[in-house]
Scaffold this active site. Structure first.
Site, PDB file in Angstrom:
ATOM      1  N   SER A 191       0.831  -1.203   0.000  1.00 28.72           N
ATOM      2  CA  SER A 191       0.000   0.000   0.000  1.00 28.72           C
ATOM      3  C   SER A 191       0.864   1.251   0.000  1.00 28.72           C
ATOM      4  O   SER A 191       1.660   1.476   0.913  1.00 28.72           O
ATOM      5  CB  SER A 191      -0.908   0.015   1.235  1.00 28.72           C
ATOM      6  OG  SER A 191      -1.563   1.262   1.329  1.00 28.72           O
ATOM      7  N   HIS A 250      -1.254  -1.240  -4.200  1.00 32.28           N
ATOM      8  CA  HIS A 250      -2.533  -0.877  -3.590  1.00 32.28           C
ATOM      9  C   HIS A 250      -2.593   0.634  -3.384  1.00 32.28           C
ATOM     10  O   HIS A 250      -1.715   1.221  -2.737  1.00 32.28           O
ATOM     11  CB  HIS A 250      -2.684  -1.599  -2.248  1.00 32.28           C
ATOM     12  CG  HIS A 250      -4.046  -1.496  -1.640  1.00 32.28           C
ATOM     13  ND1 HIS A 250      -5.093  -2.320  -2.007  1.00 32.28           N
ATOM     14  CD2 HIS A 250      -4.536  -0.665  -0.687  1.00 32.28           C
ATOM     15  CE1 HIS A 250      -6.164  -2.005  -1.298  1.00 32.28           C
ATOM     16  NE2 HIS A 250      -5.854  -1.007  -0.494  1.00 32.28           N
ATOM     17  N   ASP A 285      -4.922   3.644  -1.922  1.00 39.07           N
ATOM     18  CA  ASP A 285      -6.066   4.006  -1.091  1.00 39.07           C
ATOM     19  C   ASP A 285      -6.541   5.406  -1.448  1.00 39.07           C
ATOM     20  O   ASP A 285      -5.832   6.392  -1.232  1.00 39.07           O
ATOM     21  CB  ASP A 285      -5.683   3.958   0.390  1.00 39.07           C
ATOM     22  CG  ASP A 285      -5.473   2.542   0.885  1.00 39.07           C
ATOM     23  OD1 ASP A 285      -6.392   1.727   0.726  1.00 39.07           O
ATOM     24  OD2 ASP A 285      -4.387   2.252   1.422  1.00 39.07           O
ATOM     25  N   MET A 291      -9.043   8.209  -0.483  1.00 38.36           N
ATOM     26  CA  MET A 291      -9.875   8.629   0.645  1.00 38.36           C
ATOM     27  C   MET A 291     -10.319  10.073   0.439  1.00 38.36           C
ATOM     28  O   MET A 291      -9.543  10.912  -0.029  1.00 38.36           O
ATOM     29  CB  MET A 291      -9.101   8.511   1.954  1.00 38.36           C
ATOM     30  CG  MET A 291      -8.513   7.149   2.228  1.00 38.36           C
ATOM     31  SD  MET A 291      -7.704   7.106   3.853  1.00 38.36           S
ATOM     32  CE  MET A 291      -6.842   5.549   3.767  1.00 38.36           C
ATOM     33  N   HIS A 294      -8.502   1.127  -4.124  1.00 35.42           N
ATOM     34  CA  HIS A 294      -9.460   0.895  -3.041  1.00 35.42           C
ATOM     35  C   HIS A 294     -10.129   2.226  -2.733  1.00 35.42           C
ATOM     36  O   HIS A 294      -9.521   3.120  -2.158  1.00 35.42           O
ATOM     37  CB  HIS A 294      -8.703   0.348  -1.827  1.00 35.42           C
ATOM     38  CG  HIS A 294      -9.554   0.154  -0.615  1.00 35.42           C
ATOM     39  ND1 HIS A 294      -9.013  -0.059   0.636  1.00 35.42           N
ATOM     40  CD2 HIS A 294     -10.904   0.140  -0.437  1.00 35.42           C
ATOM     41  CE1 HIS A 294      -9.977  -0.190   1.513  1.00 35.42           C
ATOM     42  NE2 HIS A 294     -11.135  -0.071   0.891  1.00 35.42           N
ATOM     43  N   MET A 335     -12.266   4.470  -0.770  1.00 37.81           N
ATOM     44  CA  MET A 335     -12.908   4.756   0.508  1.00 37.81           C
ATOM     45  C   MET A 335     -13.516   6.147   0.408  1.00 37.81           C
ATOM     46  O   MET A 335     -13.037   7.119   0.995  1.00 37.81           O
ATOM     47  CB  MET A 335     -11.891   4.648   1.643  1.00 37.81           C
ATOM     48  CG  MET A 335     -11.496   3.222   1.937  1.00 37.81           C
ATOM     49  SD  MET A 335     -10.176   3.075   3.162  1.00 37.81           S
ATOM     50  CE  MET A 335      -8.740   3.131   2.074  1.00 37.81           C
ATOM     51  N   MET A 344     -11.883  -5.553   5.604  1.00 40.30           N
ATOM     52  CA  MET A 344     -11.039  -4.645   6.364  1.00 40.30           C
ATOM     53  C   MET A 344     -10.714  -5.255   7.724  1.00 40.30           C
ATOM     54  O   MET A 344     -11.614  -5.694   8.446  1.00 40.30           O
ATOM     55  CB  MET A 344     -11.729  -3.294   6.552  1.00 40.30           C
ATOM     56  CG  MET A 344     -11.937  -2.496   5.272  1.00 40.30           C
ATOM     57  SD  MET A 344     -10.384  -2.061   4.448  1.00 40.30           S
ATOM     58  CE  MET A 344      -9.553  -1.085   5.716  1.00 40.30           C
ATOM     59  N   GLY A 396      -9.352   4.252   7.064  1.00 41.69           N
ATOM     60  CA  GLY A 396      -9.067   5.679   7.176  1.00 41.69           C
ATOM     61  C   GLY A 396      -7.623   6.019   7.432  1.00 41.69           C
ATOM     62  O   GLY A 396      -7.143   7.051   6.967  1.00 41.69           O
ATOM     63  N   PHE A 397      -6.918   5.159   8.155  1.00 39.60           N
ATOM     64  CA  PHE A 397      -5.537   5.467   8.514  1.00 39.60           C
ATOM     65  C   PHE A 397      -4.679   4.209   8.495  1.00 39.60           C
ATOM     66  O   PHE A 397      -5.142   3.132   8.870  1.00 39.60           O
ATOM     67  CB  PHE A 397      -5.453   6.107   9.911  1.00 39.60           C
ATOM     68  CG  PHE A 397      -6.128   7.438  10.004  1.00 39.60           C
ATOM     69  CD1 PHE A 397      -5.452   8.599   9.645  1.00 39.60           C
ATOM     70  CD2 PHE A 397      -7.436   7.535  10.429  1.00 39.60           C
ATOM     71  CE1 PHE A 397      -6.084   9.826   9.715  1.00 39.60           C
ATOM     72  CE2 PHE A 397      -8.073   8.763  10.515  1.00 39.60           C
ATOM     73  CZ  PHE A 397      -7.398   9.915  10.154  1.00 39.60           C
ATOM     74  N   GLY A 398      -3.441   4.361   8.056  1.00 37.49           N
ATOM     75  CA  GLY A 398      -2.497   3.265   8.118  1.00 37.49           C
ATOM     76  C   GLY A 398      -1.904   3.136   9.506  1.00 37.49           C
ATOM     77  O   GLY A 398      -2.052   4.016  10.352  1.00 37.49           O
ATOM     78  N   GLY A 399      -1.248   2.020   9.749  1.00 37.48           N
ATOM     79  CA  GLY A 399      -0.536   1.839  11.005  1.00 37.48           C
ATOM     80  C   GLY A 399      -1.377   1.399  12.182  1.00 37.48           C
ATOM     81  O   GLY A 399      -0.895   1.388  13.318  1.00 37.48           O
ATOM     82  N   ASP A 405      -6.956  -6.126   4.511  1.00 36.52           N
ATOM     83  CA  ASP A 405      -6.289  -4.827   4.501  1.00 36.52           C
ATOM     84  C   ASP A 405      -6.364  -4.221   5.893  1.00 36.52           C
ATOM     85  O   ASP A 405      -7.448  -3.971   6.410  1.00 36.52           O
ATOM     86  CB  ASP A 405      -6.981  -3.913   3.486  1.00 36.52           C
ATOM     87  CG  ASP A 405      -6.348  -2.534   3.379  1.00 36.52           C
ATOM     88  OD1 ASP A 405      -5.359  -2.271   4.078  1.00 36.52           O
ATOM     89  OD2 ASP A 405      -6.855  -1.719   2.582  1.00 36.52           O
ATOM     90  N   GLY A 406      -5.180  -4.008   6.495  1.00 38.88           N
ATOM     91  CA  GLY A 406      -5.128  -3.358   7.797  1.00 38.88           C
ATOM     92  C   GLY A 406      -4.373  -4.177   8.821  1.00 38.88           C
ATOM     93  O   GLY A 406      -4.804  -5.272   9.184  1.00 38.88           O
TER      94      GLY A 406
END
Length: 219
Positions: free
Chosen positions: A8, A32, A34, A36, A65, A67, A136, A141-144, A174-175
């Protein structure tokens, strides 16, 4: 199931996206992306113009992806631009069948994403319309974020439903996918793994992709 790794770029250096993509070229199956919009999720990343520019600069197939609110309006544009996979969210799509079919018509794989609290059984009848089911494993909404183990039974249920209908639907997670969690996902039935920090947080992203693949294949 063939293991596929999709790094990602949410965790990559946004000032050097083409260079960051090149660091995993040849070892990653997908890139990937994202998208958003700060409405469907509380974060703002990038949109179609940046994806169009990225597509001209990378060799790895791009997996978008979305979102975003109103994916029915925007999804086809990403397929038209050249994304090989476009995923919309169940929680945002108002006409999912029409949109998924439109994505496929443009030659892209149609993905359908479910947030952690969204049950997979409600969409069993929709499985023939999709090429990939994205589950998911964090709140989008957020990585990490830390991996949510509570999604593992849903992965197993999704794999069971896909098998029940004799479909060739990929199951993507994912996540929080990392060395410590990817084996559990693979054991539950996932075969496509999105990894952000576990790839781009390392000094050797390509080596990280190879290590993740080995763990998933060994599960």
């Amino acid at each position: 199931m063939a293991v596929q790794i999709s790094p990602s770029i949410l965790s990559a250096d946004f000032a050097r996206l083409a260079d960051e993509a090149a660091r995993v070229a040849g070892v990653a199956d997908w890139l990937h992306v994202d998208v958003m919009d700060n409405h469907f999720v509380p974060n703002l990343t990038l949109g179609l113009p940046v994806v169009e520019a990225l597509l001209k600069a990378v060799s790895t197939p791009v997996d978008c992806h979305l979102m975003i609110e109103d994916p029915d309006r925007w999804a086809v544009g990403y397929a038209e631009a050249g994304a090989k996979s476009v995923t919309i969210h169940a929680e945002a799509a108002k006409a999912p069948v029409r949109t998924l079919r439109a994505i496929r018509k443009e030659g892209a794989r149609a993905g359908f994403a479910l947030n952690p609290a969204t049950a997979v059984d409600a969409y069993e009848d929709l499985l023939p319309e999709i090429d990939m089911l994205l589950l998911m494993t964090v709140e989008p909404g957020f990585g990490g974020q830390p991996f949510l183990d509570g999604v593992l039974p849903k992965i197993r249920r999704a794999r069971s439903l896909v098998s029940k209908h004799g479909l060739e639907v990929w199951i993507q997670v994912d996540g929080g996918v990392a060395d410590e969690t990817i084996e559990r996902c693979a054991e539950a039935g996932a075969d496509v793994f999105v990894a952000g920090n576990a790839v781009y947080g390392r000094d050797d992203p390509a080596g990280a992709v190879q290590a993740l693949r080995a763990l998933a294949e060994g599960a």
